[in-house]
Design an enzyme around this catalytic site. Structure first.
Site, mmCIF file in Angstrom:
data_model
loop_
_atom_site.group_PDB
_atom_site.id
_atom_site.type_symbol
_atom_site.label_atom_id
_atom_site.label_comp_id
_atom_site.label_asym_id
_atom_site.label_seq_id
_atom_site.Cartn_x
_atom_site.Cartn_y
_atom_site.Cartn_z
ATOM 1 N N ASN A 1 0.162 4.352 -0.046
ATOM 2 C CA ASN A 1 -0.275 5.409 0.892
ATOM 3 C C ASN A 1 0.305 5.191 2.278
ATOM 4 O O ASN A 1 0.711 6.125 2.954
ATOM 5 C CB ASN A 1 -1.804 5.410 0.999
ATOM 6 C CG ASN A 1 -2.445 6.026 -0.215
ATOM 7 O OD1 ASN A 1 -2.289 7.214 -0.464
ATOM 8 N ND2 ASN A 1 -3.131 5.203 -0.979
ATOM 9 N N ASP B 1 -1.134 -4.089 10.131
ATOM 10 C CA ASP B 1 -2.475 -4.353 9.638
ATOM 11 C C ASP B 1 -3.387 -3.386 10.365
ATOM 12 O O ASP B 1 -3.250 -3.190 11.580
ATOM 13 C CB ASP B 1 -2.877 -5.808 9.894
ATOM 14 C CG ASP B 1 -3.930 -6.274 8.901
ATOM 15 O OD1 ASP B 1 -3.910 -5.808 7.745
ATOM 16 O OD2 ASP B 1 -4.789 -7.088 9.281
ATOM 17 N N LYS C 1 -3.306 14.222 9.960
ATOM 18 C CA LYS C 1 -3.823 12.867 10.208
ATOM 19 C C LYS C 1 -2.822 12.049 11.033
ATOM 20 O O LYS C 1 -3.195 11.406 12.011
ATOM 21 C CB LYS C 1 -4.132 12.157 8.874
ATOM 22 C CG LYS C 1 -4.659 10.750 9.070
ATOM 23 C CD LYS C 1 -4.923 9.997 7.772
ATOM 24 C CE LYS C 1 -5.169 8.525 8.073
ATOM 25 N NZ LYS C 1 -5.323 7.705 6.863
ATOM 26 N N HIS D 1 -4.449 6.262 14.276
ATOM 27 C CA HIS D 1 -4.085 4.920 14.748
ATOM 28 C C HIS D 1 -2.686 4.533 14.257
ATOM 29 O O HIS D 1 -1.850 4.088 15.009
ATOM 30 C CB HIS D 1 -5.127 3.917 14.232
ATOM 31 C CG HIS D 1 -5.464 4.112 12.777
ATOM 32 N ND1 HIS D 1 -5.899 5.318 12.272
ATOM 33 C CD2 HIS D 1 -5.373 3.288 11.702
ATOM 34 C CE1 HIS D 1 -6.075 5.203 10.971
ATOM 35 N NE2 HIS D 1 -5.755 3.985 10.594
ATOM 36 N N TYR E 1 -11.408 4.336 4.269
ATOM 37 C CA TYR E 1 -12.630 4.904 4.853
ATOM 38 C C TYR E 1 -12.441 6.347 5.330
ATOM 39 O O TYR E 1 -13.320 6.895 5.994
ATOM 40 C CB TYR E 1 -13.087 4.024 6.028
ATOM 41 C CG TYR E 1 -13.375 2.594 5.641
ATOM 42 C CD1 TYR E 1 -14.648 2.202 5.238
ATOM 43 C CD2 TYR E 1 -12.368 1.628 5.652
ATOM 44 C CE1 TYR E 1 -14.909 0.885 4.867
ATOM 45 C CE2 TYR E 1 -12.623 0.307 5.292
ATOM 46 C CZ TYR E 1 -13.891 -0.058 4.898
ATOM 47 O OH TYR E 1 -14.152 -1.352 4.526
ATOM 48 N N ASP E 2 -11.308 6.961 5.007
ATOM 49 C CA ASP E 2 -11.031 8.326 5.478
ATOM 50 C C ASP E 2 -12.165 9.319 5.186
ATOM 51 O O ASP E 2 -12.461 10.167 6.031
ATOM 52 C CB ASP E 2 -9.722 8.852 4.858
ATOM 53 C CG ASP E 2 -8.499 8.322 5.587
ATOM 54 O OD1 ASP E 2 -8.648 7.805 6.709
ATOM 55 O OD2 ASP E 2 -7.389 8.427 5.037
ATOM 56 N N ASN F 1 0.842 -1.195 0.000
ATOM 57 C CA ASN F 1 0.000 0.000 0.000
ATOM 58 C C ASN F 1 0.882 1.253 0.000
ATOM 59 O O ASN F 1 1.506 1.594 1.010
ATOM 60 C CB ASN F 1 -0.910 -0.047 1.236
ATOM 61 C CG ASN F 1 -1.891 1.094 1.282
ATOM 62 O OD1 ASN F 1 -1.576 2.204 0.874
ATOM 63 N ND2 ASN F 1 -3.079 0.813 1.787
HETATM 64 P P1 ITT Z 1 -1.041 -4.066 3.083
HETATM 65 O O1 ITT Z 1 -0.253 -4.303 1.830
HETATM 66 O O2 ITT Z 1 -0.205 -3.384 4.138
HETATM 67 O O3 ITT Z 1 -1.749 -5.298 3.587
HETATM 68 P P2 ITT Z 1 -3.720 -3.015 2.653
HETATM 69 O O4 ITT Z 1 -4.212 -1.847 1.876
HETATM 70 O O5 ITT Z 1 -4.195 -4.378 2.309
HETATM 71 O O6 ITT Z 1 -2.122 -2.958 2.678
HETATM 72 P P3 ITT Z 1 -4.732 -3.515 5.300
HETATM 73 O O7 ITT Z 1 -4.686 -4.970 5.115
HETATM 74 O O8 ITT Z 1 -4.148 -2.954 6.553
HETATM 75 O O9 ITT Z 1 -4.049 -2.668 4.127
HETATM 76 O O10 ITT Z 1 -6.236 -3.120 5.080
HETATM 77 C C1 ITT Z 1 -6.790 -2.227 5.817
HETATM 78 C C2 ITT Z 1 -7.939 -1.580 5.138
HETATM 79 O O11 ITT Z 1 -8.508 -0.798 6.182
HETATM 80 C C3 ITT Z 1 -7.534 -0.600 4.009
HETATM 81 O O12 ITT Z 1 -7.658 -1.127 2.735
HETATM 82 C C4 ITT Z 1 -8.541 0.516 4.232
HETATM 83 O O13 ITT Z 1 -9.777 0.200 3.618
HETATM 84 C C5 ITT Z 1 -8.752 0.487 5.744
HETATM 85 N N1 ITT Z 1 -7.807 1.424 6.401
HETATM 86 C C6 ITT Z 1 -6.668 1.126 7.078
HETATM 87 N N2 ITT Z 1 -6.073 2.240 7.527
HETATM 88 C C7 ITT Z 1 -6.839 3.259 7.116
HETATM 89 C C8 ITT Z 1 -6.738 4.650 7.229
HETATM 90 O O14 ITT Z 1 -5.718 5.231 7.855
HETATM 91 N N3 ITT Z 1 -7.684 5.400 6.688
HETATM 92 C C9 ITT Z 1 -8.713 4.822 6.040
HETATM 93 N N4 ITT Z 1 -8.881 3.534 5.863
HETATM 94 C C10 ITT Z 1 -7.937 2.733 6.387
#
Ligand code: ITT
Length: 204
Positions: free
Chosen positions: A17, A74, A181, A186, A156-157, A15
């Site tokens: 971002n 995660d 942010k 978190h 979900y921001d 990811n």
């Molecule tokens: P990885 O490669 O690190 O797994 P990912 O995008 O799959 O990246 P996650 O498994 O942590 O990330 O998924 C978490 C989801 O939760 C992510 O796709 C968002 O929809 C949501 N999320 C996590 N952190 C967020 C944030 O700071 N703001 C908004 N949504 C968030």
């Protein structure tokens, strides 16, 4: 004098971002390596139903193959009125190939007639340093709005109004700068706990 090389640390994520958010918090104290720079093209496993399990699973996958210091995180959104949904399934709430907009639309639909809009974002970071495992966490409470607002951030921001000291913010995470942010998020809290731990280890 030749410059001392910075300690390398792999961030096991796909990811982009997240990398930008974490890099801003780590500053220039580390050589933050991406999976691409390792030559890792595999899909990282994420098979558990808790954030802690998935974070460790992702970091372990990289550590076992490349023997590097590595952390993975995660994160998920836990909505009180939905018994903690979508939680560890936040990225795939609306299906395996769901886009952020699909997940957010499903969340708003499930909360449509619910007065309780309380939610929290949670992050768990799993670090493998010199073969030892460590866990760091962060949480940010807030309220889910009735529609999306703002262009920044991801996931979900646009529907998440974080709780500030004086009450609920009048802006979503998607309406804040990355620095704003990070100061309350978190992930910001969990990464600051990680950085302070690394400082204590005199790794920096
Ligand atoms: P990885 O490669 O690190 O797994 P990912 O995008 O799959 O990246 P996650 O498994 O942590 O990330 O998924 C978490 C989801 O939760 C992510 O796709 C968002 O929809 C949501 N999320 C996590 N952190 C967020 C944030 O700071 N703001 C908004 N949504 C968030």
């Amino acid at each position: 004098m030749p410059e001392t090389p910075l300690p390398p640390l792999v961030f096991a994520t796909r990811n982009a971002n997240k990398v930008l958010e974490v890099q801003a918090l780590l500053g220039n104290a580390y050589q933050l390596l991406s999976l691409d720079s390792l030559g890792c093209t595999d899909e990282l496993p994420e098979t558990g139903d808790t954030l802690a399990y998935n974070a460790r699973e992702k970091a372990a996958f990289v550590h076992e193959r490349w023997c590097v210091d590595v952390f993975a995180e995660d994160s998920g959104l836990l909505v009180t009125a939905l018994n903690g949904e979508p939680g560890a399934y936040s990225a795939r709430y609306a299906g395996p190939a769901a886009r952020d907009q699909d997940n957010t639309a499903l969340l708003l639909a499930r909360l449509a007639d619910r007065p309780d809009r309380e939610a929290r974002f949670r992050t768990v970071i799993s670090l493998c340093l010199s073969g030892e495992w460590h866990l760091f966490q962060g949480e940010c409470r807030g309220i889910i709005g009735h529609s999306a607002s703002g262009e920044g951030g991801f996931g979900y921001d646009p529907v998440f109004y974080p709780m500030l000291e004086g009450g609920v913010s009048d802006r979503t995470f998607a309406q804040m700068s990355r620095a704003e942010k990070n100061a309350i998020s978190h992930r910001g809290q969990a990464v600051r706990a990680l950085v302070s731990f690394l400082n204590e280890q005199s790794v920096i």
